[in-house]
Scaffold this motif. Sequence first.
Motif, PDB file in Angstrom:
ATOM      1  N   ALA A 187      10.461  -1.707 -11.421  1.00  0.00           N
ATOM      2  CA  ALA A 187       9.794  -2.177  -9.683  1.00  0.00           C
ATOM      3  C   ALA A 187       9.128  -2.657 -10.339  1.00  0.00           C
ATOM      4  O   ALA A 187       8.533  -3.609  -9.832  1.00  0.00           O
ATOM      5  N   PHE A 188       8.521  -1.540 -11.586  1.00  0.00           N
ATOM      6  CA  PHE A 188       7.257  -2.592 -11.938  1.00  0.00           C
ATOM      7  C   PHE A 188       7.031  -3.706 -12.854  1.00  0.00           C
ATOM      8  O   PHE A 188       5.993  -4.520 -12.835  1.00  0.00           O
ATOM      9  N   GLU A 189       7.745  -4.008 -13.301  1.00  0.00           N
ATOM     10  CA  GLU A 189       7.579  -4.564 -14.502  1.00  0.00           C
ATOM     11  C   GLU A 189       7.336  -6.858 -14.316  1.00  0.00           C
ATOM     12  O   GLU A 189       7.249  -6.797 -13.382  1.00  0.00           O
ATOM     13  N   GLY A 190       6.321  -6.982 -14.986  1.00  0.00           N
ATOM     14  CA  GLY A 190       5.293  -7.583 -14.319  1.00  0.00           C
ATOM     15  C   GLY A 190       4.997  -7.983 -12.664  1.00  0.00           C
ATOM     16  O   GLY A 190       4.325  -9.005 -12.656  1.00  0.00           O
ATOM     17  N   ARG A 191       4.183  -6.565 -12.230  1.00  0.00           N
ATOM     18  CA  ARG A 191       3.044  -6.494 -11.219  1.00  0.00           C
ATOM     19  C   ARG A 191       2.530  -5.834 -11.617  1.00  0.00           C
ATOM     20  O   ARG A 191       1.848  -5.231 -12.810  1.00  0.00           O
ATOM     21  N   THR A 192       1.371  -5.325 -10.601  1.00  0.00           N
ATOM     22  CA  THR A 192      -0.395  -4.592 -10.905  1.00  0.00           C
ATOM     23  C   THR A 192      -0.269  -3.580 -10.410  1.00  0.00           C
ATOM     24  O   THR A 192       0.242  -3.986  -8.897  1.00  0.00           O
ATOM     25  N   LEU A 193      -0.344  -2.861 -10.567  1.00  0.00           N
ATOM     26  CA  LEU A 193      -0.745  -1.338 -10.309  1.00  0.00           C
ATOM     27  C   LEU A 193      -2.410  -1.639  -9.672  1.00  0.00           C
ATOM     28  O   LEU A 193      -3.216  -1.002 -10.778  1.00  0.00           O
ATOM     29  N   VAL A 194      -2.881  -0.780  -8.595  1.00  0.00           N
ATOM     30  CA  VAL A 194      -4.584  -1.161  -8.190  1.00  0.00           C
ATOM     31  C   VAL A 194      -4.508   0.620  -7.893  1.00  0.00           C
ATOM     32  O   VAL A 194      -4.455   0.733  -6.603  1.00  0.00           O
ATOM     33  N   ASN A 195      -5.081   1.966  -8.675  1.00  0.00           N
ATOM     34  CA  ASN A 195      -4.509   3.340  -8.330  1.00  0.00           C
ATOM     35  C   ASN A 195      -6.153   3.205  -8.076  1.00  0.00           C
ATOM     36  O   ASN A 195      -7.404   3.101  -8.880  1.00  0.00           O
ATOM     37  N   LEU A 196      -6.189   3.747  -6.638  1.00  0.00           N
ATOM     38  CA  LEU A 196      -7.767   4.393  -5.941  1.00  0.00           C
ATOM     39  C   LEU A 196      -7.702   5.839  -5.846  1.00  0.00           C
ATOM     40  O   LEU A 196      -7.951   6.248  -4.880  1.00  0.00           O
ATOM     41  N   ASN A 197      -7.268   6.643  -6.444  1.00  0.00           N
ATOM     42  CA  ASN A 197      -6.405   8.085  -6.359  1.00  0.00           C
ATOM     43  C   ASN A 197      -8.190   8.749  -6.566  1.00  0.00           C
ATOM     44  O   ASN A 197      -8.510   7.765  -7.929  1.00  0.00           O
ATOM     45  N   SER A 198      -8.350   9.750  -6.260  1.00  0.00           N
ATOM     46  CA  SER A 198      -9.811  10.489  -7.445  1.00  0.00           C
ATOM     47  C   SER A 198      -8.798  11.045  -7.908  1.00  0.00           C
ATOM     48  O   SER A 198      -8.338  11.852  -8.318  1.00  0.00           O
ATOM     49  N   GLY A 199     -10.238  11.487  -9.537  1.00  0.00           N
ATOM     50  CA  GLY A 199     -10.125  12.622 -10.558  1.00  0.00           C
ATOM     51  C   GLY A 199     -10.438  11.940 -11.475  1.00  0.00           C
ATOM     52  O   GLY A 199     -11.980  11.820 -11.228  1.00  0.00           O
ATOM     53  N   THR A 200     -10.313  11.767 -13.038  1.00  0.00           N
ATOM     54  CA  THR A 200     -11.349  12.501 -13.785  1.00  0.00           C
ATOM     55  C   THR A 200     -11.396  10.989 -14.619  1.00  0.00           C
ATOM     56  O   THR A 200     -10.452  10.117 -14.716  1.00  0.00           O
ATOM     57  N   PRO A 201     -12.650  10.549 -15.897  1.00  0.00           N
ATOM     58  CA  PRO A 201     -11.866   9.655 -16.574  1.00  0.00           C
ATOM     59  C   PRO A 201     -10.846   9.368 -17.172  1.00  0.00           C
ATOM     60  O   PRO A 201     -10.591   8.592 -18.145  1.00  0.00           O
TER      61      PRO A 201
ATOM     62  N   ASN B 252      -3.521  11.712  -3.745  1.00  0.00           N
ATOM     63  CA  ASN B 252      -4.358  12.639  -3.695  1.00  0.00           C
ATOM     64  C   ASN B 252      -5.074  12.523  -5.231  1.00  0.00           C
ATOM     65  O   ASN B 252      -6.050  13.150  -4.990  1.00  0.00           O
ATOM     66  N   ASP B 253      -4.106  12.630  -6.350  1.00  0.00           N
ATOM     67  CA  ASP B 253      -4.702  12.557  -7.615  1.00  0.00           C
ATOM     68  C   ASP B 253      -3.775  12.024  -8.496  1.00  0.00           C
ATOM     69  O   ASP B 253      -2.045  11.657  -8.199  1.00  0.00           O
ATOM     70  N   TYR B 254      -3.973  12.155  -9.687  1.00  0.00           N
ATOM     71  CA  TYR B 254      -2.655  11.452 -10.514  1.00  0.00           C
ATOM     72  C   TYR B 254      -1.437  12.158 -10.562  1.00  0.00           C
ATOM     73  O   TYR B 254      -0.676  11.352 -11.238  1.00  0.00           O
ATOM     74  N   THR B 255      -1.232  13.408 -10.530  1.00  0.00           N
ATOM     75  CA  THR B 255      -0.238  14.225 -10.313  1.00  0.00           C
ATOM     76  C   THR B 255       0.684  14.299  -9.856  1.00  0.00           C
ATOM     77  O   THR B 255       1.815  13.156 -10.128  1.00  0.00           O
ATOM     78  N   THR B 256      -0.234  13.256  -8.119  1.00  0.00           N
ATOM     79  CA  THR B 256       0.736  12.584  -7.060  1.00  0.00           C
ATOM     80  C   THR B 256       1.436  11.762  -8.016  1.00  0.00           C
ATOM     81  O   THR B 256       2.888  11.059  -7.571  1.00  0.00           O
ATOM     82  N   MET B 257       0.621  10.938  -8.546  1.00  0.00           N
ATOM     83  CA  MET B 257       0.712   9.443  -8.147  1.00  0.00           C
ATOM     84  C   MET B 257       2.248   9.077  -9.173  1.00  0.00           C
ATOM     85  O   MET B 257       3.298   8.376  -9.430  1.00  0.00           O
TER      86      MET B 257
ATOM     87  N   VAL C 198       0.806  -0.969  -0.154  1.00  0.00           N
ATOM     88  CA  VAL C 198      -0.062   0.008  -0.160  1.00  0.00           C
ATOM     89  C   VAL C 198       1.120   1.777  -0.291  1.00  0.00           C
ATOM     90  O   VAL C 198       1.532   1.680   0.393  1.00  0.00           O
ATOM     91  N   ILE C 199       0.670   2.048  -0.972  1.00  0.00           N
ATOM     92  CA  ILE C 199       1.300   3.278  -1.189  1.00  0.00           C
ATOM     93  C   ILE C 199      -0.094   4.664  -0.930  1.00  0.00           C
ATOM     94  O   ILE C 199      -0.767   4.620  -1.782  1.00  0.00           O
ATOM     95  N   GLY C 200       0.906   5.283  -0.146  1.00  0.00           N
ATOM     96  CA  GLY C 200      -0.778   6.311   0.652  1.00  0.00           C
ATOM     97  C   GLY C 200      -1.133   6.013   1.591  1.00  0.00           C
ATOM     98  O   GLY C 200      -1.590   5.310   1.642  1.00  0.00           O
TER      99      GLY C 200
ATOM    100  N   ASP D 286       7.251   7.375 -10.105  1.00  0.00           N
ATOM    101  CA  ASP D 286       8.944   8.065 -11.521  1.00  0.00           C
ATOM    102  C   ASP D 286       9.501   7.348 -10.925  1.00  0.00           C
ATOM    103  O   ASP D 286      10.615   6.825 -11.632  1.00  0.00           O
ATOM    104  N   SER D 287       9.824   7.088 -10.000  1.00  0.00           N
ATOM    105  CA  SER D 287      11.645   7.169  -8.955  1.00  0.00           C
ATOM    106  C   SER D 287      11.337   5.556  -8.969  1.00  0.00           C
ATOM    107  O   SER D 287      12.587   4.762  -8.770  1.00  0.00           O
ATOM    108  N   ALA D 288      10.727   4.506  -9.024  1.00  0.00           N
ATOM    109  CA  ALA D 288      10.811   3.374  -8.813  1.00  0.00           C
ATOM    110  C   ALA D 288      10.757   2.175 -10.674  1.00  0.00           C
ATOM    111  O   ALA D 288      11.259   1.138 -10.208  1.00  0.00           O
ATOM    112  N   GLY D 289      11.767   3.545 -11.579  1.00  0.00           N
ATOM    113  CA  GLY D 289      12.650   2.219 -12.507  1.00  0.00           C
ATOM    114  C   GLY D 289      11.577   1.067 -12.809  1.00  0.00           C
ATOM    115  O   GLY D 289      10.377   0.862 -12.901  1.00  0.00           O
TER     116      GLY D 289
END
Length: 307
Positions: free
Chosen positions: A91-105, A76-81, A16-18, A86-89
């Motif tokens: 580390a993402f490969e082959g993983r899943t991100l579930v984003n529960l930020n608020s924003g627009t479609p 808080n939002d997608y800009t913060t995301m 969990v991030i945030g 962006d610093s994760a480099g």
Amino acid sequence: MKDQHSSGQNGTDVTVIGLGPMGSALAEAFLGNGRSLTVWNRTPGKADALVAKGANRTTTVAEAVAASPVTIMCLNDYTTMYRVLDSAGGAFEGRTLVNLNSGTPAQARAAADWAAERDLDYLDGAIMVPPPLVGHPESVFLYGGPRDVFDQNRATLALLGDPRYLGADPGLAVLFNTALLAMMYATLNGFLHGAALVGSADVPAVEFAELALGWFMPVVLAPASLAEQAPNLDEGVYPGDLGTMEMNLNALEHIARTSVEQGVQSDLPRLMKELAEQAIALGHGAENYFAMFEVFKKSAAETGGSR
């Protein structure tokens, strides 16, 4: 350097991030269900209570993402995301991100494209309950994105509440969320304006609430009655045999005039009256009030309304 509770590359079930009020509630739900957990927050001290309960804390986002197959993000939002991830480099490969930020479609769809460029499976979600209700089986969470990604992570998501899959479009969750919030605020404003109207005659809000919520809402605006009209909205059929838009305009004019007479803020009733006038101008005068749906589907430019 990780603290003594950090597992780093050893692996946990979920990250969990945030760790604001909602993110902390998400983390608590995973811990309460016996899942191993990694957490990261820009202010590390916010993780102290979770670490005391067994969570692993990392000092970098890259370590947090690498620690688990799925990362739940609640910022808080997608800009913060973007700024955080962006610093994760790699580390993402082959993983899943579930984003529960608020924003627009549009922001959700752009985030899905961003994730695809990084070989990161992505779901965009919306939380429909306050923090104290996270983890309850009946609490609704909305998700949009690839069906297979949702299915693979459904058991994890179900620990937070009732996961509702809306479709492959990643923008659907925030769209539904916005629509439901719009309905909530419109209903609250209607109740508050009504209470202000009778309050202008020194009638207590308690007395108004007894009639409004004890009879009017359950009978006149009962969910079952509204649900019966949903097929007509899809078909564009609005029979006016029990009441027309022109008849409703008369009532709306009285609401606006009464608000002015009683010294109550009148912008909301004036707007409702103007919308009814737009509906009539578009040819819906002999149809019932649900024909207002046709007005809401159009832009202000198409209806002649103001932006």
